[in-house]
Design a protein around this motif. Sequence first.
Motif, PDB file in Angstrom:
ATOM      1  N   PHE A 216       0.861  -1.174   0.000  1.00 43.88           N
ATOM      2  CA  PHE A 216       0.000   0.000   0.000  1.00 43.88           C
ATOM      3  C   PHE A 216       0.902   1.230   0.000  1.00 43.88           C
ATOM      4  O   PHE A 216       1.502   1.585   1.018  1.00 43.88           O
ATOM      5  N   ASN A 217       0.996   1.899  -1.151  1.00 42.41           N
ATOM      6  CA  ASN A 217       1.834   3.090  -1.247  1.00 42.41           C
ATOM      7  C   ASN A 217       1.087   4.363  -0.861  1.00 42.41           C
ATOM      8  O   ASN A 217       1.696   5.425  -0.734  1.00 42.41           O
ATOM      9  N   SER A 218      -0.233   4.257  -0.691  1.00 43.75           N
ATOM     10  CA  SER A 218      -1.051   5.413  -0.339  1.00 43.75           C
ATOM     11  C   SER A 218      -2.378   4.916   0.197  1.00 43.75           C
ATOM     12  O   SER A 218      -2.747   3.746  -0.007  1.00 43.75           O
ATOM     13  N   PRO A 219      -3.144   5.791   0.873  1.00 43.75           N
ATOM     14  CA  PRO A 219      -4.492   5.397   1.304  1.00 43.75           C
ATOM     15  C   PRO A 219      -5.380   4.966   0.145  1.00 43.75           C
ATOM     16  O   PRO A 219      -6.259   4.115   0.321  1.00 43.75           O
ATOM     17  N   ALA A 220      -5.157   5.531  -1.047  1.00 39.73           N
ATOM     18  CA  ALA A 220      -5.955   5.136  -2.207  1.00 39.73           C
ATOM     19  C   ALA A 220      -5.747   3.657  -2.537  1.00 39.73           C
ATOM     20  O   ALA A 220      -6.687   2.957  -2.931  1.00 39.73           O
ATOM     21  N   ASP A 221      -4.510   3.169  -2.361  1.00 42.56           N
ATOM     22  CA  ASP A 221      -4.240   1.754  -2.608  1.00 42.56           C
ATOM     23  C   ASP A 221      -5.013   0.879  -1.618  1.00 42.56           C
ATOM     24  O   ASP A 221      -5.560  -0.169  -1.994  1.00 42.56           O
TER      25      ASP A 221
END
Length: 314
Positions: free
Chosen positions: A77-82
């Motif tokens: 998970f590179n970001s909350p969107a991921d």
Amino acid sequence: MSAPGRSAPPTLALVNVSKSFGAVRALQGVTLELHAGEVHALAGENGAGKSTVVKTFAGVHRPDAGEVRVDGEPVAFNSPADAQAAGVAVIYQEPTLFPDLSVAENIFMGRQPRGALGRIDRRAMHAETARLFERLGVALDPQQPARGLSIADQQVVEIAKAISRDARVLIMDEPTAALTGQEVARLFAVTRSLQESGCAVLFISHRLEEIFEICRRVTTLRDGTYVGTDMVADITPDDLVRRMVGRDLDALYPKQDVTPGEVALKVSRLTREGAFTDVSFEVRRGEIVALAGLVGAGRSEVARAVFGVDRWDA
């Protein structure tokens, strides 16, 4: 409460995860498995690492070591969107809705249904919001402005938003801290309906009685390290506290018999328009006075005024 099957891998898991911030080791070797159809508690004192676990699941932090797994497969998970794309949603203690938008607009912000000419189809948006609330068993008006909603209703809106995004994992971070008993009961009814629909729920609370009421398993952290995972039915509240702090707490804060002295602080009919009205209390030397109330009741505002940070009107 039905037990989820164990033939399938966990919907979401941390496996031997460690995370440091400079010289501070927030997590060390933490393993936590969330299964479909189960409410799983995460317990620990303040500073135990619970928030870091939540942010790792939510894609805010990346582990220094170990893995995050979805359906048994390692993911990054590179970001909350991921994390959201993987079906992970977080419900925080104080929701952050857009106050001037309606309930339905908050739920579908950025992905509103469109009509043939590309315009927002408000009728479809309101109808879908109503279906979400019906599924959760709550009565909220999709067209009602978010401003003025209680904390409990705002949390329900956040949960409906998560369901509308097909969330498979719902993380509830201290969701009951600002709720009344009746509101907690409604939240638990919503949580059980999510559980029955196959959602994996991570529940974080300092109220041990809630953990024993709603959760099937509990994972305990202490000083950022993994203590263990237990079936709630197999332990007592005292056992859980012992795991959290590493010792018995029979006399950690013994009640002391102290005769209060003279008044050290007196507040009389303190008022600040829109924040608090007619607040009076005294604090005597040698005593502890509690200032209690739900979030939004005005406790912090009173304290700031007494300390001189904010001005008062009367």
